[in-house]
Scaffold this motif. Sequence first.
Motif, PDB file in Angstrom:
ATOM      1  N   UNK A 137       0.822  -1.212   0.000  1.00 21.07           N
ATOM      2  CA  UNK A 137       0.000   0.000   0.000  1.00 21.07           C
ATOM      3  C   UNK A 137       0.853   1.258   0.000  1.00 21.07           C
ATOM      4  N   UNK A 138       0.298   2.327  -0.581  1.00 27.07           N
ATOM      5  CA  UNK A 138       1.025   3.599  -0.658  1.00 27.07           C
ATOM      6  C   UNK A 138       1.007   4.313   0.693  1.00 27.07           C
ATOM      7  N   UNK A 139       1.726   5.428   0.760  1.00 24.41           N
ATOM      8  CA  UNK A 139       1.917   6.121   2.037  1.00 24.41           C
ATOM      9  C   UNK A 139       0.604   6.613   2.637  1.00 24.41           C
ATOM     10  N   UNK A 140      -0.338   7.051   1.802  1.00 16.72           N
ATOM     11  CA  UNK A 140      -1.606   7.527   2.334  1.00 16.72           C
ATOM     12  C   UNK A 140      -2.381   6.384   2.991  1.00 16.72           C
ATOM     13  N   UNK A 141      -2.407   5.232   2.341  1.00 14.60           N
ATOM     14  CA  UNK A 141      -3.133   4.097   2.889  1.00 14.60           C
ATOM     15  C   UNK A 141      -2.421   3.547   4.119  1.00 14.60           C
ATOM     16  N   UNK A 142      -1.093   3.572   4.099  1.00 15.71           N
ATOM     17  CA  UNK A 142      -0.331   3.160   5.282  1.00 15.71           C
ATOM     18  C   UNK A 142      -0.701   4.042   6.480  1.00 15.71           C
ATOM     19  N   UNK A 143      -0.833   5.330   6.224  1.00 17.95           N
ATOM     20  CA  UNK A 143      -1.192   6.246   7.314  1.00 17.95           C
ATOM     21  C   UNK A 143      -2.579   5.933   7.857  1.00 17.95           C
ATOM     22  N   UNK A 144      -3.492   5.564   6.981  1.00 16.21           N
ATOM     23  CA  UNK A 144      -4.839   5.208   7.431  1.00 16.21           C
ATOM     24  C   UNK A 144      -4.797   3.997   8.357  1.00 16.21           C
ATOM     25  N   UNK A 145      -3.902   3.059   8.058  1.00 16.17           N
ATOM     26  CA  UNK A 145      -3.754   1.896   8.937  1.00 16.17           C
ATOM     27  C   UNK A 145      -3.282   2.320  10.321  1.00 16.17           C
ATOM     28  N   UNK A 146      -2.333   3.254  10.379  1.00 11.34           N
ATOM     29  CA  UNK A 146      -1.841   3.685  11.696  1.00 11.34           C
ATOM     30  C   UNK A 146      -2.932   4.401  12.481  1.00 11.34           C
ATOM     31  N   UNK A 147      -3.819   5.122  11.801  1.00 17.45           N
ATOM     32  CA  UNK A 147      -4.934   5.766  12.503  1.00 17.45           C
ATOM     33  C   UNK A 147      -5.931   4.720  13.006  1.00 17.45           C
ATOM     34  N   UNK A 148      -6.099   3.651  12.253  1.00 19.13           N
ATOM     35  CA  UNK A 148      -6.933   2.570  12.741  1.00 19.13           C
ATOM     36  C   UNK A 148      -6.287   1.917  13.964  1.00 19.13           C
ATOM     37  N   UNK A 149      -4.977   1.715  13.924  1.00 18.74           N
ATOM     38  CA  UNK A 149      -4.264   1.210  15.104  1.00 18.74           C
ATOM     39  C   UNK A 149      -4.545   2.098  16.314  1.00 18.74           C
ATOM     40  N   UNK A 150      -4.465   3.409  16.104  1.00 18.37           N
ATOM     41  CA  UNK A 150      -4.675   4.356  17.198  1.00 18.37           C
ATOM     42  C   UNK A 150      -6.098   4.278  17.742  1.00 18.37           C
ATOM     43  N   UNK A 151      -7.058   3.959  16.886  1.00 19.10           N
ATOM     44  CA  UNK A 151      -8.465   3.966  17.305  1.00 19.10           C
ATOM     45  C   UNK A 151      -8.770   2.924  18.362  1.00 19.10           C
ATOM     46  N   UNK A 152      -7.932   1.884  18.471  1.00 23.20           N
ATOM     47  CA  UNK A 152      -8.165   0.840  19.470  1.00 23.20           C
ATOM     48  C   UNK A 152      -7.247   1.005  20.677  1.00 23.20           C
ATOM     49  N   UNK A 153      -6.519   2.127  20.744  1.00 20.40           N
ATOM     50  CA  UNK A 153      -5.663   2.378  21.890  1.00 20.40           C
ATOM     51  C   UNK A 153      -6.467   2.696  23.133  1.00 20.40           C
ATOM     52  N   UNK A 154      -5.973   2.248  24.291  1.00 16.52           N
ATOM     53  CA  UNK A 154      -6.669   2.532  25.547  1.00 16.52           C
ATOM     54  C   UNK A 154      -5.755   3.338  26.466  1.00 16.52           C
ATOM     55  N   UNK A 155      -6.189   3.572  27.674  1.00 19.58           N
ATOM     56  CA  UNK A 155      -5.449   4.426  28.612  1.00 19.58           C
ATOM     57  C   UNK A 155      -5.196   3.719  29.936  1.00 19.58           C
ATOM     58  N   UNK A 156      -5.096   2.391  29.914  1.00 20.27           N
ATOM     59  CA  UNK A 156      -5.001   1.625  31.153  1.00 20.27           C
ATOM     60  C   UNK A 156      -3.784   0.701  31.209  1.00 20.27           C
ATOM     61  N   UNK A 157      -2.697   1.066  30.553  1.00 20.31           N
ATOM     62  CA  UNK A 157      -1.492   0.227  30.577  1.00 20.31           C
ATOM     63  C   UNK A 157      -1.840  -1.208  30.165  1.00 20.31           C
ATOM     64  N   UNK A 158      -2.716  -1.339  29.194  1.00 18.57           N
ATOM     65  CA  UNK A 158      -3.181  -2.655  28.784  1.00 18.57           C
ATOM     66  C   UNK A 158      -2.763  -2.964  27.356  1.00 18.57           C
ATOM     67  N   UNK A 159      -3.316  -2.214  26.393  1.00 23.05           N
ATOM     68  CA  UNK A 159      -3.056  -2.487  24.983  1.00 23.05           C
ATOM     69  C   UNK A 159      -2.214  -1.412  24.312  1.00 23.05           C
ATOM     70  N   UNK A 160      -1.833  -0.376  25.050  1.00 24.61           N
ATOM     71  CA  UNK A 160      -1.096   0.736  24.452  1.00 24.61           C
ATOM     72  C   UNK A 160      -2.021   1.906  24.182  1.00 24.61           C
ATOM     73  N   UNK A 161      -1.515   3.119  24.370  1.00 26.29           N
ATOM     74  CA  UNK A 161      -2.316   4.306  24.114  1.00 26.29           C
ATOM     75  C   UNK A 161      -2.486   4.505  22.609  1.00 26.29           C
ATOM     76  N   UNK A 162      -3.412   5.374  22.199  1.00 22.19           N
ATOM     77  CA  UNK A 162      -3.537   5.649  20.767  1.00 22.19           C
ATOM     78  C   UNK A 162      -2.228   6.080  20.128  1.00 22.19           C
ATOM     79  N   UNK A 163      -1.478   6.969  20.770  1.00 19.29           N
ATOM     80  CA  UNK A 163      -0.208   7.427  20.196  1.00 19.29           C
ATOM     81  C   UNK A 163       0.799   6.294  20.079  1.00 19.29           C
ATOM     82  N   UNK A 164       0.844   5.426  21.088  1.00 17.02           N
ATOM     83  CA  UNK A 164       1.791   4.310  21.072  1.00 17.02           C
ATOM     84  C   UNK A 164       1.424   3.293  19.997  1.00 17.02           C
ATOM     85  N   UNK A 165       0.132   3.013  19.853  1.00 13.07           N
ATOM     86  CA  UNK A 165      -0.297   2.058  18.829  1.00 13.07           C
ATOM     87  C   UNK A 165       0.008   2.608  17.439  1.00 13.07           C
ATOM     88  N   UNK A 166      -0.252   3.891  17.249  1.00 17.41           N
ATOM     89  CA  UNK A 166       0.035   4.523  15.963  1.00 17.41           C
ATOM     90  C   UNK A 166       1.526   4.463  15.657  1.00 17.41           C
TER      91      UNK A 166
END
Length: 377
Positions: free
Chosen positions: A299-328
């Motif tokens: 995938x191109x850079x734009x689509x790659x970036x969309x994947x990282x935003x999807x990664x961020x969308x499942x980030x949590x704030x409880x030292x469990x799965x990683x924060x949105x910024x960390x997942x991205x």
Amino acid sequence: MPNRTRFLGKTFAAAGTVAALALATAVPAAAAAPSTVEQDVAQLYQYVSDLYNGLPADALRGVDRLIESPIPQIGPRSRAAQDPIPGCTEGSLLTYANKLAAQLTPLENQAMSALSGLSQLYVQGVATDKAPQVFGTDGQYTARATDTIRKLRDFWDIESWNIQLVAWKGTDLGSQAKMAQTFSLGLAPAKVKNAATLATKVLYEVPALQGGRHPLLSLNAFSAPADSLGGKRVALGDGLLDTVDFLGFDDVSVEAVVGHEYGHQVDFAHENHPRNESSEMGPDAYGGYFVAHPKGFGWDSRTQQEVTYLDASVGDCYHSHGTPDQRKAAGAWGEKQATSQGNPNRIIPSATMIRKFQEEYPKLMPPAAATVAAARG
């Protein structure tokens, strides 16, 4: 046998069960009180709790869900046990899931808990890819899911022929035959038929469940190792796909989520079981590498970036799965490994990818003191 029933926050199972028992003992057997929805839901919750408590001790070992459900769950206990990270805002997918859960009444919440727990157990321990799999509420993702798992099996250098990809569908709860198979995994045989009948009854007598189409019934995905119930598999929920589509990530949803869950299989194959956020961030990185690599999806850079935003969308704030910024950041790191390597056609061995990410992982985790200071501004 240890009790493996999990309760997050306050549930209504205890009150409902006590009420049902009180009614049962107050009415003579010859003149049983008519069934009510409340009694049905309480009894079903008890059946599902008994089912989970009757499973073999290792049945759920190592199963890794994409998100922690926003509704009280029957099943394995959450790893998140710390206070929220200061200054952190949870990802958009979790925010939306919590919003859906907040709309449920106590009765609907209890029914959702029982049936979502039952649904997960069906897709883990009974469903098989030997039967045709239909991904998406209307089958709209089937071709993409099939193509993604095929590419992943060819891409990573791990044993892959026995990694099943199965569809997680809330509508399977409407099949008494499937529910009987599920209850047979751990419920006393004499109770199986009644429990299966009750499950389908509750599904249709609680309108909020939408006959199995409410997103929360299957708003998740998970990966299971070889020694768990049902063996190696990746499960992809219809509710998750619907929600990701609603949030605007439909272009990359199937490929990114299945790539992440297959990343857990990469970790399982190498006995890599970190007890920190890298257990989720690592699969983000492996998935990023896969979608960006020419022998993956390229995938191109734009689509790659969309994947990282999807990664961020499942980030949590409880030292469990990683924060949105960390997942991205983890997903972006994996993508960079693909786009910056000298030989674009070379695929980094999976064991090397794990080692490289574990070396990178500390850099993606800001020190706790710095996080607190940033939150205080």
